[in-house]
Design an enzyme around this catalytic site. Structure first.
Site, PDB file in Angstrom:
ATOM      1  N   ASP A  12    -113.727 -52.325   6.999  1.00 31.95           N
ATOM      2  CA  ASP A  12    -114.206 -52.403   5.609  1.00 31.95           C
ATOM      3  C   ASP A  12    -114.439 -53.837   5.163  1.00 31.95           C
ATOM      4  OD1 ASP A  12    -114.157 -49.706   5.215  1.00 31.95           O
ATOM      5  OD2 ASP A  12    -112.237 -49.673   4.149  1.00 31.95           O
ATOM      6  N   ARG A  41     -99.029 -56.726  -3.590  1.00 33.84           N
ATOM      7  CA  ARG A  41    -100.272 -57.073  -4.290  1.00 33.84           C
ATOM      8  C   ARG A  41    -100.119 -58.231  -5.262  1.00 33.84           C
ATOM      9  NH1 ARG A  41    -100.930 -54.014  -0.142  1.00 33.84           N
ATOM     10  NH2 ARG A  41    -102.936 -53.014   0.047  1.00 33.84           N
ATOM     11  N   ASP A  61    -104.150 -49.415  -5.217  1.00 32.46           N
ATOM     12  CA  ASP A  61    -104.251 -50.846  -4.917  1.00 32.46           C
ATOM     13  C   ASP A  61    -105.400 -51.520  -5.655  1.00 32.46           C
ATOM     14  OD1 ASP A  61    -101.975 -51.036  -3.294  1.00 32.46           O
ATOM     15  OD2 ASP A  61    -103.049 -50.158  -1.613  1.00 32.46           O
ATOM     16  N   SER A  94    -104.418 -44.097   7.245  1.00 34.51           N
ATOM     17  CA  SER A  94    -104.587 -45.328   6.483  1.00 34.51           C
ATOM     18  C   SER A  94    -103.189 -45.944   6.356  1.00 34.51           C
ATOM     19  CB  SER A  94    -105.156 -45.006   5.098  1.00 34.51           C
ATOM     20  OG  SER A  94    -105.041 -46.142   4.284  1.00 34.51           O
TER      21      SER A  94
HETATM   22  N1  ARG Z   1     -99.173 -44.971  -2.140  1.00 27.53           N
HETATM   23  C1  ARG Z   1     -98.602 -46.241  -1.926  1.00 27.53           C
HETATM   24  C2  ARG Z   1     -98.803 -47.122  -3.126  1.00 27.53           C
HETATM   25  O1  ARG Z   1     -99.629 -46.835  -3.914  1.00 27.53           O
HETATM   26  C3  ARG Z   1     -99.066 -46.865  -0.651  1.00 27.53           C
HETATM   27  C4  ARG Z   1    -100.470 -47.383  -0.652  1.00 27.53           C
HETATM   28  C5  ARG Z   1    -100.853 -47.794   0.710  1.00 27.53           C
HETATM   29  N2  ARG Z   1    -102.090 -48.505   0.720  1.00 27.53           N
HETATM   30  C6  ARG Z   1    -103.021 -48.364   1.647  1.00 27.53           C
HETATM   31  N3  ARG Z   1    -104.080 -49.094   1.504  1.00 27.53           N
HETATM   32  N4  ARG Z   1    -102.890 -47.511   2.636  1.00 27.53           N
HETATM   33  O2  ARG Z   1     -98.125 -48.088  -3.313  1.00 27.53           O
END
Ligand code: ARG
Length: 407
Positions: free
Chosen positions: A19, A101, A130, A182
């Protein structure tokens, strides 16, 4: 922010994957000079060659590419705050992505300011949390910055169309290593979603897990570790002083080897949908468990009860991308006040996927053996109990005398 040469510039949060590699070209097509940044957050498995990934960005045409090692900063700032707050979203998930983040955002904004970039770009999809975190956190640090999330809207919605886009642009990406999941990783753990996990009745396949052994294959002998804390921060393991990063790394190994640290949950995302998520957070779950236990020895019951309410609120606030907010700052001030006496040691015992606390000691203990004992040395005034019960129960006795059943 105008850049000196007149061409607009963007800083891209670059992972080295498909990506964000496409994104370099896509942003160039939009007339941007692209600066990339990859952060080393101590991701335990893939993407550990941070410098190599930065070089790849340069090969793909980035005008500058940064690789920043934020492992200690991540632990000393975000993880330490999370430990003080026993931070677990929906009482289960120790927030590994949500904690990283804010640190990534801080460095993106710093680089954007230094390089004269008008925008920050990320490769988050439109369905996740995210994107919200990047946008809110970057703009909280610099409200004038634009945040671009092209993956949300661009035409390259499938992996094969991305691969075609790369071929057309001569982009060399290693797209053959297609993971069914993912994954997001850092030293605080691993998040795994998508693929077979999308059916909540499916057992997580064995390849879901990489930091933890199957509890059935874990050693047959229990394994104990002692974690030392000072003012709420982990400072040692088995008496050896270590940095927070070292403690987290060490406990990931020990707990993971004993099959402890797996989470499998249905989670309520900020964007409104439920999602089946698996996590591996051996150190995070161990440290929070130990910290909670130490707090029960060092803090009065009413403080613990008030703190528990705020812990849940803190976890939601951080999950929702409000790291840089007055609300989070105010919660942290409360927690900081509570952590002053949270010092001491906690012994954890791992055994085939379980982790139990089997010892706590603290110089600030408010557990009073004289008050608690049923043996010699009892200092508790039993004669005071009678009057206490008369007054504590009084409203209830009055109620019962007026309204109580006579049967
Ligand atoms: N659901 C979790 C969160 O919102 C994990 C996110 C994982 N991110 C990813 N790009 N796979 O904090």
């Amino acid at each position: 922010m105008a850049n000196g040469e007149g061409k607009k510039k963007v800083v891209l949060a670059y992972s080295g994957g498909l990506d964000t590699s496409c994104l370099i070209y896509w942003l160039q097509d939009q007339g941007y000079d692209v600066v990339t940044m990859i952060a080393n957050l101590g991701q335990p498995t893939d993407r550990s060659d941070i410098a190599g990934i930065a070089e790849k960005a340069t090969r793909l045409g980035a005008v500058a590419s940064y690789a920043v090692d934020v492992r200690d900063e991540f632990c000393d700032v975000a993880v330490v705050d999370a430990i003080a707050a026993n931070g677990m979203y929906e009482n289960k998930y120790p927030l590994l992505s949500a904690l990283s983040r804010p640190i990534i955002a801080k460095h993106l904004v710093e680089i954007a300011q230094k390089e004269g970039c008008e925008a920050i770009a990320h490769g988050c999809t439109g369905k996740g949390n995210d994107q919200v975190r990047f946008e809110l956190e970057c703009k909280a640090l610099d409200p004038s910055i634009k945040v671009l999330g092209p993956v949300r809207s661009w035409e390259l919605t499938t992996r094969s169309s991305e691969i075609e886009f790369c071929a057309a642009h001569g982009i060399q990406v290693d797209a053959t290593k297609k993971s069914p999941y993912s994954v997001d990783e850092n030293v605080w753990g691993r998040a795994i979603e998508c693929g077979l996990l999308e059916d909540p009745w499916n057992r997580p396949p064995a390849d879901t897990w990489q930091m933890t052994v199957d509890p059935a294959d874990a050693p047959d002998e229990p394994c104990e570790v002692v974690i030392g804390f000072e003012a709420g921060k982990p400072v040692s393991v088995d008496g050896t002083k270590m940095s927070v990063l070292q403690i987290v790394q060490h406990l990931n190994e020990v707990a993971g080897a004993n099959g402890f640290g797996r989470i499998d949950m249905l989670e309520d995302r900020l964007v409104g949908l439920k999602s089946r998520e698996c996590y591996e957070q051996p150190a995070a779950l161990s440290i929070i468990k130990a910290h909670q236990a130490l707090e029960t020895m060092c803090l009065p019951g009413d403080v613990l009860a008030a703190k528990l309410d705020l812990e849940h609120a803190w976890a939601r606030t951080v999950y929702d991308g409000l790291w840089y907010s007055p609300l989070k700052e105010a919660y942290d001030a409360f927690f900081a006040s509570t952590q002053k006496t949270v010092s001491g040691e906690v012994r954890l015992c791992y055994y085939k996927g379980s982790c139990t606390v089997n010892g706590i000691r603290s110089p600030h203990s408010i557990y009073d053996h004289g008050l608690a004992t049923y043996d010699e040395g009892d200092t508790f005034d039993r004669t005071a109990a009678e009057g206490f019960m008369q007054l504590f129960g009084l409203p209830n006795y009055v109620w019962a005398s007026k309204n109580g059943s006579k049967e």
